[in-house]
Motif scaffolding. Structure first.
Motif, PDB file in Angstrom:
ATOM      1  N   GLN A   1      -3.540   1.030  -3.000  1.00  0.00           N
ATOM      2  CA  GLN A   1      -3.603  -0.313  -2.588  1.00  0.00           C
ATOM      3  C   GLN A   1      -3.308  -1.352  -3.862  1.00  0.00           C
ATOM      4  OE1 GLN A   1      -3.757  -1.753   0.561  1.00  0.00           O
ATOM      5  NE2 GLN A   1      -3.221  -3.741  -0.461  1.00  0.00           N
TER       6      GLN A   1
ATOM      7  N   TYR B   1      -3.943   7.261  -1.475  1.00  0.00           N
ATOM      8  CA  TYR B   1      -3.421   5.965  -1.326  1.00  0.00           C
ATOM      9  C   TYR B   1      -3.588   5.054  -2.592  1.00  0.00           C
ATOM     10  CZ  TYR B   1      -4.299   7.627   3.351  1.00  0.00           C
ATOM     11  OH  TYR B   1      -4.387   8.212   4.641  1.00  0.00           O
TER      12      TYR B   1
ATOM     13  N   ARG C   1       0.715  -1.217  -0.033  1.00  0.00           N
ATOM     14  CA  ARG C   1      -0.231   0.007  -0.101  1.00  0.00           C
ATOM     15  C   ARG C   1       0.691   1.244  -0.171  1.00  0.00           C
ATOM     16  NH1 ARG C   1      -3.657   2.939   4.445  1.00  0.00           N
ATOM     17  NH2 ARG C   1      -5.538   3.458   3.191  1.00  0.00           N
TER      18      ARG C   1
END
Length: 123
Positions: free
Chosen positions: A78, A76, A18
């Motif tokens: 992932q 972010y 991540r």
């Protein structure tokens, strides 16, 4: 706008990582992730709109990567089911002036860039 990317590392194929991008400074609209593998040009990975509701992905990562934002500043990425071909330096970027319906996918559309974070996927 200052962008700080983190979260890179070494992972085996099939694993997950991540990435995080912390932003500070003036406001901006869309944010995105790009990557550059050794000997290759930098390429688009994913982008998310200001609200976080609209996203767009490169075909190569569709279904494996998920981009998201919180409080409109932190972004972010992932990354699941990683492949050796995902090995690259990953850069986060921020754009100004786009509506929430626009998901820019080209480098020239981004005004601010963070330093890269290395992602290495071993086979």
């Amino acid at each position: 706008v200052q962008l700080q990317a983190s979260g890179g590392g070494l992972v085996q194929a099939g694993g997950s990582l991540r990435l995080s991008c912390a932003a500070s400074g003036r406001t901006f609209s869309a944010t995105g992730w790009f990557r550059q593998a050794p000997g290759k040009e930098r390429e688009f990975v994913a982008t998310v709109s200001w609200s976080g509701e609209n996203t767009y992905y490169a075909n190569s990562v569709q279904g494996r990567f998920t981009i998201s934002r919180d409080n409109a500043k932190n972004t972010y990425l992932q990354m699941n089911r990683l492949k050796p071909e995902d090995t690259a330096v990953y850069y986060c970027a921020a754009a100004r002036g786009y509506s929430d319906y626009v998901t820019p996918a080209h480098e020239y559309q981004y005004q601010y860039w963070g330093q890269g974070t290395q992602v290495t996927v071993s086979s």
